[in-house]
Write an enzyme that holds these catalytic residues in place. Structure first.
Site, PDB file in Angstrom:
ATOM      1  N   GLY A  16       0.828  -1.200   0.000  1.00 23.22           N
ATOM      2  CA  GLY A  16       0.000   0.000   0.000  1.00 23.22           C
ATOM      3  C   GLY A  16       0.859   1.246   0.000  1.00 23.22           C
ATOM      4  N   GLY A  17       0.261   2.380   0.363  1.00 26.06           N
ATOM      5  CA  GLY A  17       0.979   3.649   0.309  1.00 26.06           C
ATOM      6  C   GLY A  17       2.219   3.669   1.170  1.00 26.06           C
ATOM      7  N   ALA A  18       2.131   3.143   2.403  1.00 19.69           N
ATOM      8  CA  ALA A  18       3.276   3.176   3.317  1.00 19.69           C
ATOM      9  C   ALA A  18       4.399   2.283   2.816  1.00 19.69           C
ATOM     10  CB  ALA A  18       2.839   2.757   4.721  1.00 19.69           C
ATOM     11  N   GLY A  19       4.047   1.053   2.426  1.00 20.45           N
ATOM     12  CA  GLY A  19       5.070   0.121   1.967  1.00 20.45           C
ATOM     13  C   GLY A  19       5.765   0.599   0.712  1.00 20.45           C
ATOM     14  N   PHE A 119     -12.282  19.453   5.994  1.00 18.55           N
ATOM     15  CA  PHE A 119     -12.513  18.091   6.502  1.00 18.55           C
ATOM     16  C   PHE A 119     -12.790  18.159   7.998  1.00 18.55           C
ATOM     17  CE2 PHE A 119     -12.012  13.662   5.068  1.00 18.55           C
ATOM     18  CZ  PHE A 119     -12.246  13.836   3.706  1.00 18.55           C
ATOM     19  N   GLN A 240     -11.865   3.328  14.998  1.00 18.72           N
ATOM     20  CA  GLN A 240     -12.723   4.393  14.478  1.00 18.72           C
ATOM     21  C   GLN A 240     -13.876   3.807  13.674  1.00 18.72           C
ATOM     22  OE1 GLN A 240     -11.543   7.413  11.187  1.00 18.72           O
ATOM     23  NE2 GLN A 240     -11.319   8.465  13.157  1.00 18.72           N
ATOM     24  N   HIS A 242     -16.484   4.964  11.067  1.00 24.19           N
ATOM     25  CA  HIS A 242     -16.761   6.087  10.172  1.00 24.19           C
ATOM     26  C   HIS A 242     -18.259   6.352  10.186  1.00 24.19           C
ATOM     27  CE1 HIS A 242     -16.807   8.708   6.718  1.00 24.19           C
ATOM     28  NE2 HIS A 242     -15.479   8.691   6.677  1.00 24.19           N
ATOM     29  N   LEU A 252     -17.658   2.733   2.095  1.00 27.52           N
ATOM     30  CA  LEU A 252     -17.433   4.068   2.634  1.00 27.52           C
ATOM     31  C   LEU A 252     -17.988   5.171   1.734  1.00 27.52           C
ATOM     32  CD1 LEU A 252     -15.981   5.908   4.721  1.00 27.52           C
ATOM     33  CD2 LEU A 252     -13.977   5.802   3.235  1.00 27.52           C
ATOM     34  N   GLU A 255     -15.872  11.442   3.865  1.00 24.15           N
ATOM     35  CA  GLU A 255     -16.109  12.700   4.565  1.00 24.15           C
ATOM     36  C   GLU A 255     -15.994  13.894   3.612  1.00 24.15           C
ATOM     37  OE1 GLU A 255     -13.896  14.624   8.393  1.00 24.15           O
ATOM     38  OE2 GLU A 255     -14.248  12.464   8.394  1.00 24.15           O
ATOM     39  N   ARG A 286     -14.646  12.390  13.766  1.00 18.78           N
ATOM     40  CA  ARG A 286     -15.427  11.211  13.399  1.00 18.78           C
ATOM     41  C   ARG A 286     -16.057  10.496  14.593  1.00 18.78           C
ATOM     42  NH1 ARG A 286     -11.543   8.802   8.580  1.00 18.78           N
ATOM     43  NH2 ARG A 286     -12.115  10.385   7.040  1.00 18.78           N
ATOM     44  N   HIS A 353     -14.004   1.297  10.555  1.00 20.37           N
ATOM     45  CA  HIS A 353     -13.243   1.909   9.462  1.00 20.37           C
ATOM     46  C   HIS A 353     -11.730   1.857   9.652  1.00 20.37           C
ATOM     47  CE1 HIS A 353     -12.301   4.629   6.215  1.00 20.37           C
ATOM     48  NE2 HIS A 353     -11.827   5.561   7.026  1.00 20.37           N
ATOM     49  N   GLU A 387      -1.092   1.888   8.786  1.00 24.16           N
ATOM     50  CA  GLU A 387      -2.161   1.556   9.738  1.00 24.16           C
ATOM     51  C   GLU A 387      -1.786   0.415  10.670  1.00 24.16           C
ATOM     52  OE1 GLU A 387      -7.002   0.711   9.815  1.00 24.16           O
ATOM     53  OE2 GLU A 387      -6.005   1.138   7.909  1.00 24.16           O
ATOM     54  N   ARG A 398      -8.586   9.284  14.951  1.00 25.00           N
ATOM     55  CA  ARG A 398      -7.843   9.866  13.821  1.00 25.00           C
ATOM     56  C   ARG A 398      -8.690  10.906  13.098  1.00 25.00           C
ATOM     57  NH1 ARG A 398      -7.994   9.196   8.531  1.00 25.00           N
ATOM     58  NH2 ARG A 398      -9.129   7.213   8.480  1.00 25.00           N
TER      59      ARG A 398
END
Length: 587
Positions: A16-19, A119, A240, A242, A252, A255, A286, A353, A387, A398
Site C-alpha cells: 500500500g501507500g506506506a510500503g 474536513f 474508528q 466512520h 465508505l 467525509e 469522526r 473503518h 495503519e 484519527r
C-alpha cells in the site's frame, strides 16, 4: 524439510501507500528490496482512500503546521504522542509537494495550485475557524497516490512478490528480526525471505467487525505475526467507526461529501449535528459524529422501516459539483444504495473503518517493545509503518485525511532510518535452525485437521462477537461477556478445518491463515477495551462516560502470552514547540 531461501537487504510486507513509499526510498538508495503483497500492488487498500491528504499549504485559507498539529492532538483526545504529531504535521507540505513532483494528479484551483477542501476536525487559529487543508484528487486520492508510487517503484527496480502471503516473522534468540517465512499462493510453496531489515506495512484489520469499510484483505496479518513472537500490540481498544458507511453494505461514503457541503439529516429532515457539535456541526471529528448518529438511531429518530439508519444529503450541491468533485461517491451510491445522490440522499450508518492502535514504533518507524520486563527498546531489524503501526499520531481518534499523510511521512522516515541502520549492519545474521518450524506446523495442522469447523463459520462468529460487544458504545457487562466469548472463538479458530487440501491458489488455506491473524487482533481489542475504565476518543463506555487524564493518560500494551496488559506514558513533549496540555474537547 529443505525450504528455499532468498536474501534481500530489505523485505517489506505490504504494497500500500506506506510500503511503497518506503520501498521507493530504499530502492532509489541502491538497496535490494522485496515487497510482498497478497494482491497486485495497485489493488492494495490505500486505493480506497477517497477524501484527500492533509497538509497546511494554505492554498484556500490561511494555514500553518502548528494549527494542524493542534487539531491532531485535540482530535486524538490527547492520547497522541506530540513529538510524532509535530514531526508529521511539519513534514506534510513537503511530502505533498514531493508527490506532486512524482506526477500525482491533484485537482487544481483556478490559480493552478493544489485544490484543498475542508474536513472534519480541521481548524485554523487553534480552533476558531474551519481550515481548508485536504489536498484532493476528486474523491479518488488514494487511487491516484497508489498508482503514482507504483510507477515510481517500477522505475526504481523494486522487486514485487505479487500474490504472496507472509506467514511468520523470523526472530532469533537475541530478539533480532531476520526476515519472514512466506507462502506463494500460485504454487502453495513456502519460502524463507531473509533480510537485514524487515518492514511491515500490512494495513488495518477491519475485518474483525461484521460491518466494515475495509476490504477482505484487511486481516491484520502484521499484527498477528508480531503478537506470535512476543511483540505487544498498542492501543487496540481504539477503533474508528466512520459515520457514513452505506447502509446495509458498509462501503465508505467519504467525509469529502460533508467537506463539499453535504450534511446529515434524521427521519424528520432535521440537521441533528447542530445539537452535538454546535460549531463544527457535520465536520466535527469522526468519533463525535458516529456517536451522534448512533444516539439518533437509539432515540428513535432513525430513517426507514426499522428506523436503523440516517440520511446524507448532497443533492443541494448540484449535479456539476457532484460529477466533478464526487464522481466516485455518486458511482458508489448508484451501485450499492441504488440511488442517485444528485436526486436523493444516501442512507448511511456508522461502520468500522480504521485501527488507531497497532505495532508500537517510534517516529523513525523502528518497532519498540519492552525486552522481557525491562524498559522499552528498539527491536533490531524490525520496522512498521502505516495503519498496522502505532507511532502514535492518531491516539484515540484519527482526523480524516491524516491517514494518507501518516503513510507518506512515516514510510519515507522509515526508509531513511533503514538506510542509516544498514550502513552499520552490512551482513546477514545466521538464521536459526528451527527457522520455519512454526509456519510448517500451522500449515500441517490445516492439512491434517479432521472434524473441525469451517473457517467461514468461525470467522462469522468472530465478526459478530466484535460487532455485538465492542461497537460505537461499550457497556461494562457486555465487555466482560465479550472477553469470554472471544476466548471461546479463539479455541474454535485452533480447530478449523479446510476441505480443499490442494496447493495451487488454495484460497481456503489463505483464509484460514488470515483467521489466525484476525483472532489475535480481536482478542487484543476486546481485552484492552475491557481494561480501559474511561471514555476517550473512539472508546466510549457507559459506566465511565468521562475522560480520566489522572489515571488513563497512557498507552495500552497487550501481550499475547497470558493476555497480559501493561501501560506506558503518552509523550506529551513535542520536538521544538510548547506542548498542548489536555483540556475539554468540544466542537
Amino acid at each position: 524439510m529443505n525450504i528455499p531461501k532468498r536474501k534481500f537487504d530489505v523485505v517489506i510486507v505490504g504494497a500500500g501507500g506506506a510500503g511503497m513509499r518506503a520501498a521507493l526510498q530504499l530502492s532509489e538508495a541502491g538497496l535490494k528490496v522485496a515487497v510482498l503483497s497478497k494482491v497486485f500492488p495497485t489493488r492494495s487498500h490505500t486505493v480506497a482512500a477517497q477524501g484527500g491528504i492533509a497538509a497546511s499549504l494554505g492554498n484556500v485559507t490561511e494555514d500553518n503546521w502548528h494549527w494542524h498539529m493542534y487539531d491532531t492532538v485535540k482530535g486524538s483526545d490527547y492520547l497522541g504522542d506530540q513529538d510524532a504529531i509535530e514531526f508529521m504535521c511539519r513534514q506534510a507540505p513537503e511530502v505533498v509537494y514531493e508527490l506532486e513532483h512524482y506526477g500525482m494528479p491533484f485537482d487544481r484551483l483556478e490559480n493552478g495550485k493544489i485544490y484543498q477542501r475542508p474536513f472534519g476536525g480541521h481548524s485554523r487559529n487553534f480552533g476558531d475557524t474551519q481550515a481548508t487543508r485536504s489536498c484532493a484528487a476528486a474523491d479518488r486520492t488514494g487511487h491516484a497516490m497508489l498508482h503514482t508510487l507504483y510507477q515510481r517503484n517500477v522505475s526504481a527496480n523494486t522487486q514485487f512478490f505479487v500474490e504472496w502471503m507472509a506467514l511468520d516473522l523470523i526472530r532469533d534468540q537475541q530478539g533480532d528480526v531476520l526476515g519472514v517465512t512466506a507462502l506463494e499462493m500460485e504454487t502453495g510453496d513456502v519460502m524463507i525471505l531473509q533480510a537485514r531489515a524487515t518492514l511491515f506495512a500490512t494495513g488495518g484489520a477491519g475485518r474483525i467487525f461484521h460491518a466494515s469499510t475495509n476490504a477482505f484483505i484487511n486481516t491484520g496479518d502484521g499484527l498477528g505475526m508480531a503478537a506470535r513472537v512476543g511483540i505487544p500490540l498498542q492501543d487496540m481498544e481504539f477503533w474508528q467507526f466512520h459515520p457514513t458507511g452505506v447502509y446495509g453494505v458498509g462501503v465508505l461514503i467519504s467525509e469529502a461529501v460533508r467537506g463539499e457541503g453535504g450534511y446529515l439529516i434524521n427521519k424528520d429532515g432535521e440537521r441533528f449535528m447542530e445539537r452535538y457539535a454546535p460549531h463544527a456541526k457535520d465536520l466535527a471529528s469522526r468519533d463525535v459524529v458516529s456517536r451522534a448518529l448512533t444516539t439518533e438511531i437509539k432515540e428513535g429518530r432513525g430513517y426507514g422501516p426499522h428506523a436503523d439508519h440516517l440520511l446524507l444529503k448532497l443533492d443541494h450541491l448540484g449535479a456539476e459539483v457532484i460529477k466533478s468533485r464526487l464522481p466516485g461517491i455518486r458511482e458508489i451510491a448508484i451501485k450499492f444504495a441504488h440511488i442517485d445522490p444528485i436526486e436523493q440522499p444516501i442512507p448511511v450508518v456508522p461502520t468500522a473503518h480504521y485501527m488507531m492502535g497497532g505495532i508500537p514504533t517510534n517516529l523513525h518507524g523502528q518497532v519498540v517493545a519492552p525486552y522481557k520486563t525491562g524498559p522499552e527498546e528498539v527491536v533490531p531489524g524490525f520496522y512498521a509503518v502505516g495503519e498496522c503501526a502505532c507511532v502514535s499520531v492518531h491516539g484515540a481518534n484519527r482526523l480524516g485525511t491524516n491517514s494518507l499523510l501518516d503513510l507518506i511521512v512515516f514510510g519515507r522516515s522509515a526508509g531513511n532510518q533503514i538506510i542509516e541502520d544498514l550502513k552499520r549492519n552490512s551482513h546477514h545474521k545466521q538464521l536459526p535452525a528451527d527457522i520455519a518450524d512454526t509456519s510448517l506446523a500451522r500449515l500441517a495442522r490445516l492439512d491434517n485437521q479432521k472434524d473441525g469447523e469451517s473457517v467461514a463459520q468461525v470467522g462469522e462468529a468472530l465478526r459478530k462477537t466484535m460487532q455485538k460487544y465492542c461497537g460505537v458504545f461499550r457497556f461494562a457487562n457486555m465487555l466482560k461477556e465479550g472477553v469470554e466469548e472471544i476466548s471461546e472463538v479463539a479455541q474454535r479458530v485452533a480447530q478449523t478445518e479446510i476441505q480443499d487440501r490442494s496447493r495451487v491458489f488454495n484460497t481456503a488455506r489463505v483464509e484460514a491463515l488470515e483467521l489466525d491473524n484476525l483472532i489475535e487482533v480481536a482478542t487484543a481489542t476486546m481485552v484492552s477495551a475491557e481494561a480501559r475504565r474511561e471514555s476517550r476518543g473512539a472508546h466510549a463506555r457507559n459506566d465511565f462516560p468521562e475522560r480520566n487524564d489522572d489515571k488513563w493518560l497512557k498507552h495500552t500494551l497487550f501481550f499475547k502470552e497470558d493476555r497480559r496488559i501493561d501501560y506506558k506514558p503518552v509523550r506529551l513533549k513535542p520536538l521544538t514547540v510548547s506542548s498542548f496540555p489536555p483540556k475539554a474537547r468540544t466542537y
